[in-house]
Structure formats: structure tokens, C-alpha cells
Design an enzyme around this catalytic site. Structure first.
Site, mmCIF file in Angstrom:
data_model
loop_
_atom_site.group_PDB
_atom_site.id
_atom_site.type_symbol
_atom_site.label_atom_id
_atom_site.label_comp_id
_atom_site.label_asym_id
_atom_site.label_seq_id
_atom_site.Cartn_x
_atom_site.Cartn_y
_atom_site.Cartn_z
ATOM 1 N N LYS A 80 0.806 -1.198 0.091
ATOM 2 C CA LYS A 80 -0.104 -0.087 0.145
ATOM 3 C C LYS A 80 1.016 1.332 0.056
ATOM 4 O O LYS A 80 1.814 1.295 0.789
ATOM 5 C CB LYS A 80 -0.760 -0.102 1.334
ATOM 6 C CG LYS A 80 -2.018 1.044 1.163
ATOM 7 C CD LYS A 80 -2.899 0.892 2.395
ATOM 8 C CE LYS A 80 -4.218 1.921 2.429
ATOM 9 N NZ LYS A 80 -5.021 1.718 3.553
ATOM 10 N N SER A 155 -9.658 1.872 2.567
ATOM 11 C CA SER A 155 -9.052 2.909 1.736
ATOM 12 C C SER A 155 -7.977 1.868 0.880
ATOM 13 O O SER A 155 -7.377 2.368 -0.187
ATOM 14 C CB SER A 155 -8.158 3.778 2.351
ATOM 15 O OG SER A 155 -7.263 3.014 3.623
ATOM 16 N N SER A 179 -9.833 -0.436 6.554
ATOM 17 C CA SER A 179 -9.328 -0.161 5.391
ATOM 18 C C SER A 179 -8.897 -1.446 4.881
ATOM 19 O O SER A 179 -8.306 -1.555 3.564
ATOM 20 C CB SER A 179 -8.153 0.919 5.382
ATOM 21 O OG SER A 179 -9.135 2.193 5.433
#
Ligand SMILES: [Zn+2]
Lengths: 500, 98, 504
Positions: A80, A155, A179
Site C-alpha cells: 500500500k 482505503s 481499510s
């Protein structure tokens, strides 16, 4: 397309360590997959072809030399874009960091590199992890491989999408309010938010420091556990890191035996507001758990209905402070510095131009909640609610070993559907947020498709702090039964991507 | 508990150093007002005798020994800066002394 | 703009001053408060920085144990309570020298609180003790350093741009805040100065900081307000920053009293504002008014866990505290039989600790004081070094004094022996031997030298005989010269008078 991309991480690690397949071949297969399908999925913001092949070659050299390898050596991974990577761009999905290359690695990244995990690149995310759909990325949305018109969750939509589209068998996400788990749920993958303090936060760009936690994403429970075991552990660089042995999550994933366990259904996390197909799959899971010899009871957590409100005060408050450093002075982009303006003006223009509207909304909200005169009513009150949530969990875990609920109230929604309605967007995390508020570990596990839209549904499993192993034991037991029922992994039911 | 005006948003934006254009203040005010109405639910619980929780881990006294570690070189430190001069970070003129 | 002021005596006759002092002290730890970067002064710009103190995205603080321990020791030395549980807080405001755009500080949970410091000053009624109440001492971090380019030489106003060096960012600071100090009357400036001086001595005694005001490791803000009478409610205060010498502390208080009084007497109000002290001109100028923009939005620092110093730890630190400098001073004045003035000379020379060491080793206090404040201070001064840097040990002084009292060295020879020590010729006995330093105790050579001196100046013998004994000085001088200082002057004098048949 090479069949290597459909293999589990544990299997790939075995092939590499035995020398049957080279780590370079494995990396190349995944890089080829990314080249073929990422135009549609857009899971990656940055692909590090050269770096991936170099680190894969280093693993192959070790294999040749007969060196001892870690459990995931040579296995590719998507990272990420919120984790600082020395020499690789780190944007957090924000324009304000476009082009920034950190001079240091996050502790998780250091651990991955040391373990010989091959980092393929940086995955897309909602800007500064604010969102539940990855639509708030400054670099365009990520698409759900089950239906490209739909969101992959957020997210960490880039991480869930890269795993579920077979671009990488593993990914790292971060979870502040869901997330990791909500993206896993809507893409039919597995994701775990470890106990707060279980995985170092050092080098992970902070959203809400008291809630953030990095964790593993994969396509099955064992792979998730293996990645968990690689990234977890005490780090003196993170004062909130727990100095205790990491629970043996891999052994738990292999145990997969829940006979005699007590499982609690959280009354407040279900029912009204949850999609019919989500509810029906959840009820089937309850029956499955009972059939495996566990006792299922309902428990009540009366303060949970206020968790969302408390979360949307604590998160923006901490974020407003954490994001203050993005001012165009020491790193990142600067806007409006024409030589005539003051530093205050240039900072303000930089931040206005560099942040997207959701980030600005939350910074303003947080600034308000911390302001003199409002602190007690908002931030202070939210922290008290947090205590009540923790007490509810404590009471529940006095009665049961783990708690369960649906991970998200709905399956993946359409891109654009909730973009202009922040409150509707926030509701996606209603079931995952209480876990972060109390610092507990939580897993999302695919439990089937909702009959009405044929999209994946996730089951959330919650354990007490530092009992992350229970998630894996319970998850693996359910997974084993479901795989048998489905005749293979759920992602085998996903439509083939056009580029493949 | 809320009722947030355009002026409030302008003030908060100044505090947060975000140059929000005047024509967007109303839009933000409306959204923030809606959010604040929703989060007013935090007041629905009785918290009279409840302690605030700032940290989710029950630990105290986490210290580091006073032993020097590795610093960055000036080159590394300045590598991401938008403007550099004389091994320092160059910033636009500062209006006010702290 | 220079503001009107009222004569200090007049001002103080009309108003009652209320003081407040905020002192920031940079700790002398090896590393910064929240990272492992070095704190050594004077390194090239931006070489003592890391992701943490540069505020790079993702970096996290890790708390320096010695920083906390120093804060507790300072609190104890200032008679404070030590918190059983406290947290750091973030103080949120934007400023380019502050990397995170918040300062990691403490807000409503300081580590030390409710203390006091007694200071003594000279008053019209003699020496008097004032108790300065201390509200709190808390931990925080320093900022980086801005230098301003263009415009009027290095000043912030009119500069084209600024350059920032973050080496100092994150250095541990302890902020020590007094409560409003009342009841000083006209002695407000003296009390302020005495407080900062006493605080400096305590901090130096604790060894927690080098307390160099000129290098900024001790910085002082002076708050002042006036009220009509001690019974009136507190007036509006000004906060004068950048008061960075003891002399300035006194002057700044005096100036602010005069300035406030002029405004109040003219019917104006005092503006609550930050002011800047100018050492060169001896005035303060307006900084910025306190406004609603100053909403620091404090909240508990989530990245640092609470500090809960165990009572055992606190008591251990308390037991190991050095003697309070003021108490110690009073004790030494009594033990050594000094006057306050003599003691001031000792303290100002920076020789106090060295003298104490020598006395502890058995040197007579008067002798130790004589050597360290006299000859050795002169030598250190000539060489531009600190007294501590001289290689003279208590053992050296002890041996020197033994030889002097045995009569085998006189003052002049002893100075030569010390010189030998300083240039590294060995210990006292070795130097005495190598340099042939010994008082000539045999009368024979002395009588010969006296005869020579009298022969060279035939008139002097008669002068002495006529009763002008002072004339003997020239003969003694000549004898000393002839014996290269190795004669015992008193014995020479004795022999001379014997020879001439005069008595003293
Ligand atoms: Zn540092």
C-alpha cells in the site's frame, strides 16, 4: 498467462525454495499479469519492475547457495502506498506527495525485504487512507475485479484488488477503521487487522495514530498468517509497539479446529441496514460454525451504535494534526511560491492544491473538534465513548472466545454512487470501526456471494488483544468447509479480466 | 450542538492553513454541518463517570536509552525539499516571529 | 516604534508589579528528545537530523529516558510534586522551523508541578529572601533555526526569504513556569534576576544542561503586569521574549514596568501581546497580538504512551540530588569564614567547585581560595581557557602548601612550581627539584648578599639607622634578586636589622 499467478503464496514459497521455479520467474509472471490487467484494475500506482527482479534474483542466489530462506522468500507482494519505501515513490494517493521519494524504509518494509519478499510496487488507496472506496485517490480509482464498474473497497482498494485480480498473491494494507477488512470483504479476499501495537507503525504515514494498524492481505487464511508472521513483532522505533511474543498465527491457521469454542454474534452489528444477501450468507456461516462444534451465542455491545460518531471525531482530530506536516517545506510539492508571498500563504496554497476535498473536509472537521470550547463536547466525549466500547468488548470476551459479524453492510457498490455523500460512505465501516476503537485484531473472510448481485460477502471475526491466533484458527476452519462446498477458491468464480 | 457557518469554515481553514476559495466555503459548511449533526450521537451515551481513552494499549513508561543512532546526511535530508540553498531548506519570507 | 516610559521610581510608587517568568532550558542529553540524533552544538546545517526530527511522513517519536529523568530531577530540585501519571500533548500551530507543525509538549499534565525556589537579594533592610512559587516544569522539544536572507541584515522584517536548519529541532527542552510573583514591590527586577541566576546554578549543579544563555541553552521570557495596589485584580500582562542574559532579565522587567506605567498613567490600556527584547537598545518592541488564531488545539499525543514514574524511581533520584546551591553557599560561607563579597568573588570566578575539591583534599580554605581566584585565574585568563582545563589538582595545591608552611618555598617559588605543573613538568616535588626551587635557609649566603647590597648603596644603611625602616625594602629586594627569589624575605630583613643594630 502463467499458472504461477493462481498459486498460493505458501505454494510459491515452496517451489522457490526447492528450486523448482525461480523467484525471478515468479516475479516476472506477476509483472506480466500486472502489465496485462492493471490497465483495467488500476491497483498499482507504481510498479517497480527492476527492484522486484533484483530482489527476486537475490532470493534465487540464496537458493543456489543453500542458505536458509524465510517462509515467504521469493513471493511477490503489493505494498500500500502509505508505507515509506527508501528509493521508491510514496504518495499516499495524494497530489501533495506526488514525486516524493522517502530516504528511509518503514519497519514493515525492512522486515519484508529481509524476508526476501519481492515487492512488486505500490498500490492505490484513498488519499491518506480517507475513504472506503479508493475513489478518493488523486490518481484515479481502482476497479473491483469482480465488476470493474464497482469499487474495490477502501482505503486499501489497491491492495485488495491486486490480490483478487491475481496481480500479487500477497499485499500489505493498513486499517484505521476497516481499510483492510472492508476491501477484503468486497473483493472476496482475506484481510487481517492485527492487534494495535502488534505490527510496527514506524514509516507508515499516519492517518489516526491511535487507530492505525498495518496488516496482511491474501487469498487464503494460511497465506495471510504467513505474511502476518513476517511483519509482526516489537519495534523500538514505535513506542506503541507491544513488547511480547507474536501469537503463533501460522500454527493456528493450520489447526483450524473450533470444536468447543464459544462464538458471539454482536447483536448491534447486523440486522437493519445490512443488505439481504449479506445477512443470509452471514446466517449460513453461523450455522456452519455450529456444525463444527462451536457454541454460538448472541452478545450485546450497547455502546456500538455511537462508535461511528466517535470514530468520525477521533479520526479527523488526529488526522488534522498528523497532516499538518504536509506544508511544502521539507518534502513534497510546493504551490504558489512566486517570491512575493509569505510562507504562511504558500503553505496554505500548497495544502489547498495538494489535498483532495475529502482530506480537506476531515482536516476542517478535526480542527473544529479540537478547538478551544469544543474539545470536551467532541474529542473528549469521543474518547469516553471509546472507553465504553472497550468495556463492551471486555464484557463480551468474558463470555465468548471470538465475536463475529458481517464485515460490511453491503457488497461492492458502484463507482461514483456515494462519492458526494460522505455520511453514506462512512456507513461502510460501521461494523469494522469498533474493533479499531478498542485496538483489537479482526479478520475478514469471504463466505460466499450475495444471491442478489453475485458479489462477495465477508465475515468479520474479532478476538481479544494479542489473541490474533484465534482469528486464524476460526477463519481456517470455516474456510476449509467453504472450499469443500464451493469446490475451490471463491475467486475462481470471478469473471476473467479482458486483458488476461 | 452544531450549526457551522461559512465564517466558521473560513476561520478553521486559516487555523489549518488551507486556502479554501470563498466560493467553496458554503459547500464545506453544509457538509460539515451534516457530519456534525451525525456525530452529535457521541453525546447520546452517559459518560459521567467514564475516563477518556487516548491510547488503545495499556502500557506506560516506554523509553529509549540516550544513545546516538544513525542520522541522515544533509543530502538525504534535503533530497525531498522543494527548495534548498546553502545546505538549508529555503522557505518564503516569514511574516511573524514565533 | 519607541514607546513612552515613566521613570522607574515614579512608576513603582504608583503601581504594584506582578511578575511571571518562563524559562526554557535545553538539556545536555546525548541525543534528542524523540530520536537518536546528536545534540552537539555547532554541527554543519541539517546533519543532525533523521526522519523523526525532520518530521518526515511515517516517522514516530521514541522517548529519551534521560530526558524524562532530567525533568524529574529538575522538578525535585525546585521542590515540585512529581506527577504519578502524565502524558505528552501536541501543541498545534504552523511555523516553518517546526517540522511537524505541532510541538510535542505537555499541556495540563506536566511532569512536575507546585514547587518553589527561594532567592536572596539585597534590600534597603539588608539581605532578604523571596519565595518564588513555581507552577510547573514540563518536557517539550526545541525548534529548528531560521536565518533570514535579504532585506535589512538578517532581520525577519523585510527579508526576501529564510533558510532553515533543523539540527536543533527536537532537542529536549524543559519549560519552567512560575506562578504570578507578587509582593516584590520595587525589587521586581532584582528578584527576577536572582531567580534566573539561582535557577541557572541549580541546573548547572544538577549537570542537566550547560545553561549557556548566550548559546540559547537557557532562555527566558518575562511576563509582567501592573495593578494599582496589591489588593487590585491582576492587570493585562505583556510577554517579553528573547531575554537572554541575566542583566537583560533585570533590565527588561524595569523597562516593562516603566512602559506599562506610562500607558496606564496616560489612560491607555496595556495590550496583551508578545514583545521582543533588544539587548542592544535595552527596549522591547511589539511582536504580535494574542488573537483567536492562537488556538493550539492541544490533545494527548497518541504516539507516546503515558509516563508513570514509580515512587521508588522518584525517591532514588531525590536521594541522589546534589545539595541546593544556595544552601551549599550559605554553608561554605560559614565554614570558611568568608564575607558575602568574598563569596561573590569566588562564585563569579567559577572556582567554587575547584576550591571545594581542594579543601576536601585537606588544603586550607583561604589558601585554596587564594590560588584559584588569584594566580590560577590569571593564568587561565591569559590562556583563554576555563579554570577546569588547568591540569592543577588538589594534590598539587596540598603539597605546595605543605612546602610553604615548612618554609622551604615562598610565594614566588610556589608560583614557579605551579607554572611547572601547568606546562607539564611533573609533580611538585619533581619540579622543585628540577628547577632548583628552594628557599635559601643558610644565613651565610644571605649575609654575603646583604653586604653586597649595602656596598652598592652606601647611603641606605644610614637611612635605616636613622629610623626610616621602609628603606630596608630596597635592600631586601636586592638580596631577593641576587638569590633569584630563593631567599626568605622575612629572614633577610631580620638579618639586615641585626647587622645594623636596629629593632623593628
Ligand atoms: Zn533525529
Amino acid at each position: 498467462m502463467s499458472d504461477l499467478i493462481r498459486k498460493d503464496a505458501s505454494e510459491l514459497a515452496g517451489l522457490v525454495s526447492s528450486g523448482e521455479v525461480s523467484a525471478v520467474e515468479v516475479a516476472q509472471a506477476h509483472l506480466d499479469r500486472i502489465a496485462a490487467v492493471d490497465g483495467e484494475v488500476h491497483a498499482f500506482l507504481h510498479v517497480d519492475t527492476e527492484g522486484a527482479l533484483v530482489s527476486a534474483a537475490a532470493v534465487d542466489a540464496k537458493v543456489k547457495a543453500g542458505d536458509k530462506l524465510s517462509v515467504l522468500a521469493g513471493v511477490p507482494l503489493g505494498l500500500k502506498d502509505i508505507l515509506a519505501t527508501n528509493g521508491l515513490p510514496t504518495t499516499c494517493g495524494s497530489r501533495i506527495l506526488d514525486g516524493w521519494i522517502p530516504p528511509y524504509d518503514a519497519t514493515v518494509v525492512t522486515k519484508l525485504r529481509e524476508a526476501g519478499v519481492v515487492i512488486l510496487g505500490k498500490t492505490n488507496m484513498d488519499e491518506f487512507a480517507m475513504g472506503s472506496s479508493t475513489e478518493h485517490s488523486a490518481f484515479g480509482p481502482t476497479h473491483n475485479p469482480w465488476d470493474l464498474e464497482r469499487i474495490p473497497g477502501g482505503s486499501g482498494g489497491g491492495s485488495s484488488a491486486c490480490v483478487s485480480s491475481f496481480e500479487a498473491p500477497l499485499a500489505i494494507g493498513t486499517d484505521t477503521g476497516g481499510s483492510i477488512r472492508q476491501p477484503a470483504a468486497v473483493t472476496g479476499s482475506v484481510g487481517v487487522k492485527p492487534t494495535y501495537g502488534g505490527v510496527s507503525r514506524y514509516g507508515i504515514v499516519a492517518l489516526a495514530s491511535s487507530l492505525d494498524q498495518a496488516g496482511p492481505c491474501a487469498r487464503n487464511v494460511l497465506d495471510t498468517a504467513l505474511l502476518h508472521s513476517v511483519i509482526a513483532g516489537h519495534d523500538p522505533m514505535d513506542a506503541t509497539s507491544i513488547n511480547a511474543p507474536v501469537p503463533d498465527v501460522v500454527a493456528a491457521a493450520k489447526r483450524a479446529d473450533i470444536k468447543g469454542m464459544k462464538v458471539g454474534i454482536v447483536k448491534e452489528l447486523g440486522g437493519e441496514g445490512y443488505q439481504a444477501g449479506v445477512r443470509s450468507r452471514f446466517e449460513e456461516s453461523v450455522a456452519l460454525i455450529e456444525s463444527l462444534g462451536a457454541e454460538v451465542v448472541e452478545v450485546s455491545c450497547p455502546s456500538f451504535p455511537a462508535a461511528l460518531a466517535a470514530y468520525y471525531l477521533i479520526l479527523p482530530s488526529e488526522a488534522s494534526s498528523n497532516l499538518a506536516k504536509f506544508d511544502g517545506i521539507r518534502f513534497g510539492n510546493r504551490v504558489g511560491d512566486d517570491g512575493s508571498k509569505s510562507v504562511e500563504q504558500v503553505m496554505s496554497e500548497t495544502r489547498a492544491a495538494g489535498f483532495g476535498s475529502e482530506v480537506i473536509r476531515r482536516i476542517i472537521l478535526g480542527t473544529y473538534a479540537l478547538s478551544a470550547g469544543y474539545y470536551d463536547a467532541y474529542y473528549g466525549q469521543a474518547q469516553k465513548v471509546r472507553t465504553l466500547i472497550k468495556q463492551d468488548f471486555d464484557a463480551a470476551f468474558a463470555k465468548v472466545d471470538v465475536l463475529i459479524s458481517p464485515t460490511a453492510p453491503t457488497t461492492a457498490f458502484k463507482i461514483g454512487e456515494k462519492l458526494d455523500d460522505p455520511l453514506a460512505m462512512y456507513l461502510n465501516d460501521v461494523a469494522t470501526i469498533p474493533v479499531n476503537m478498542a485496538g483489537l485484531p479482526g479478520m475478514s473472510l469471504p463466505i460466499g456471494l450475495a444471491p442478489e448481485d453475485n458479489l462477495p460477502v465477508g465475515l468479520q471475526i474479532i478476538a481479544p488483544a494479542m489473541a490474533d491466533d484465534r482469528l486464524y484458527n476460526v477463519g481456517a476452519a470455516i474456510e476449509r468447509e467453504l472450499l469443500a462446498k464451493w469446490g475451490g477458491p471463491i475467486l475462481g468464480m470471478a469473471p476473467e479480466l479482458a486483458g488476461a | 450542538m452544531s450549526g457551522i457557518s461559512q465564517e466558521d469554515v473560513a476561520h478553521l481553514a486559516r487555523l489549518a492553513h488551507i486556502d479554501i476559495p470563498a466560493d467553496q466555503l458554503g459547500h464545506y459548511a453544509k457538509q460539515l454541518d451534516a457530519i456534525l449533526n451525525a456525530v452529535a450521537e457521541v453525546s447520546s451515551l452517559d459518560t459521567a463517570n467514564v475516563a477518556a481513552m487516548s491510547h488503545p494499549v495499556p502500557m506506560t513508561n516506554v523509553f529509549r536509552e540516550d544513545i546516538p543512532g544513525v542520522s541522515l546526511t544533509a543530502e538525504q535530508a534535503l533530497s525531498g525539499a522543494p527548495a534548498v540553498e546553502d545546505e538549508r531548506f529555503r522557505v518564503p519570507r516569514i511574516l511573524d516571529e514565533e | 516604534m519607541v514607546e513612552a516610559t515613566m521613570n522607574y521610581d515614579e512608576a513603582i510608587s504608583k503601581f504594584d508589579p506582578v511578575l511571571g517568568l518562563e524559562v526554557h532550558v535545553e538539556l545536555g542529553t546525548n541525543t534528542k528528545m524523540f530520536c537518536g540524533c546528536s545534540t552537539v552544538f555547532g554541527a554543519p546545517p541539517n546533519t543532525q537530523v533523521c526522519p523523526v526530527c525532520l518530521g518526515l511522513p511515517g516517522a514516530l517519536p521514541a522517548l529519551n529516558k534521560i530526558g524524562v529523568e532530567s525533568a524529574i530531577r529538575i522538578g525535585l530540585a525546585l521542590n515540585c510534586e512529581i506527577a504519578e501519571w502524565c502524558r505528552f500533548a501536541r501543541k498545534n500551530y504552523f511555523y516553518p522551523d517546526m517540522p511537524k507543525n505541532f510541538q510535542t509538549s505537555q499541556y495540563d499534565e506536566p511532569i512536575a508541578f507546585e514547587g518553589y525556589l527561594d532567592v536572596e537579594i539585597d534590600t534597603d533592610e539588608g539581605r532578604k529572601t523571596f519565595r518564588v512559587p513555581i507552577e510547573r516544569a514540563h518536557m517539550e522539544e526545541d525548534t529548528g533555526k531560521n536565518s533570514h536572507v535579504g532585506g535589512a541584515t538578517g532581520r525577519i522584517h523585510g527579508a526576501d526569504y529564510s533558510l532553515v536548519d533543523y539540527n536543533r529541532a527536537g532537542i529536549p527542552l524543559i519549560e519552567i513556569v512560575t506562578k504570578p510573583i507578587t509582593g516584590t514591590g520595587k525589587y521586581a527586577p532584582e528578584v527576577a534576576k536572582a531567580y534566573v541566576a539561582a535557577l541557572r546554578d541549580i541546573l548547572r549543579g544538577l549537570g542537566v544542561s550547560d545553561v549557556k544563555m548566550e548559546q540559547g541553552s537557557l532562555r527566558c521570557d518575562v511576563n509582567l503586569s501592573l495593578r494599582e495596589t496589591p489588593e487590585s485584580k491582576l492587570g493585562t500582562r505583556s510577554e517579553t521574549k528573547n531575554v537572554n542574559s541575566l542583566r537583560s532579565v533585570e533590565r527588561a522587567v524595569r523597562y516593562e514596568v516603566s512602559r506599562h506605567a506610562a500607558r496606564l498613567a496616560a489612560g491607555d490600556t496595556v495590550v496583551q501581546e508578545t514583545r521582543h527584547w533588544h539587548e542592544d537598545t535595552g527596549i522591547s518592541t511589539s511582536g504580535r497580538a494574542k488573537s483567536d488564531a492562537e488556538d493550539y488545539r492541544y490533545f494527548p499525543e497518541p504516539d507516546l504512551l503515558p509516563i508513570a514514574p514509580s515512587r521508588e524511581w522518584v525517591e532514588e533520584l531525590r536521594a541522589a540530588l546534589p545539595e541546593n546551591p544556595a544552601v551549599r553557599r550559605a554553608r561554605l560561607v560559614a565554614d570558611w569564614g568568608l564575607s558575602e563579597i568574598d563569596m561573590n568573588t569566588v562564585v563569579n570566578s567559577g572556582a567554587l567547585d575547584l576550591i571545594v575539591e581542594a579543601v576536601d583534599a585537606g588544603v586550607d580554605p583561604a589558601a585554596a581560595r587564594k590560588w584559584w581566584t588569584g594566580e590560577l585565574s590569571r593564568i587561565a585568563n591569559d590562556r583563554g581557557i576555563e579554570l577546569e582545563e588547568l591540569p592543577v589538582t588538589p594534590a598539587h595545591l596540598k603539597r605546595l602548601e605543605e612546602l610553604i608552611s615548612a618554609g622551604s618555598l615562598n610565594d614566588k617559588l610556589a608560583r614557579q612550581a605551579l607554572e611547572g605543573v601547568i606546562v607539564g613538568e611533573g609533580d611538585i616535588d619533581e619540579i622543585v627539584k628540577a628547577r632548583g626551587l628552594a628557599v635559601v635557609s643558610d644565613d651565610g649566603p644571605l649575609l654575603a648578599a646583604i653586604d653586597e647590597a649595602l656596598a652598592a648603596d652606601p647611603a641606605v644603611a644610614e637611612t635605616i639607622k636613622s629610623g626610616k625602616l621602609a628603606a630596608a625594602g630596597s635592600v631586601v629586594g636586592a638580596v631577593m634578586k641576587a638569590t633569584r627569589g630563593q631567599a626568605d624575605a622575612a629572614r633577610v630583613r631580620e638579618l639586615l636589622f641585626e647587622k645594623l643594630g636596629v629593632s623593628e
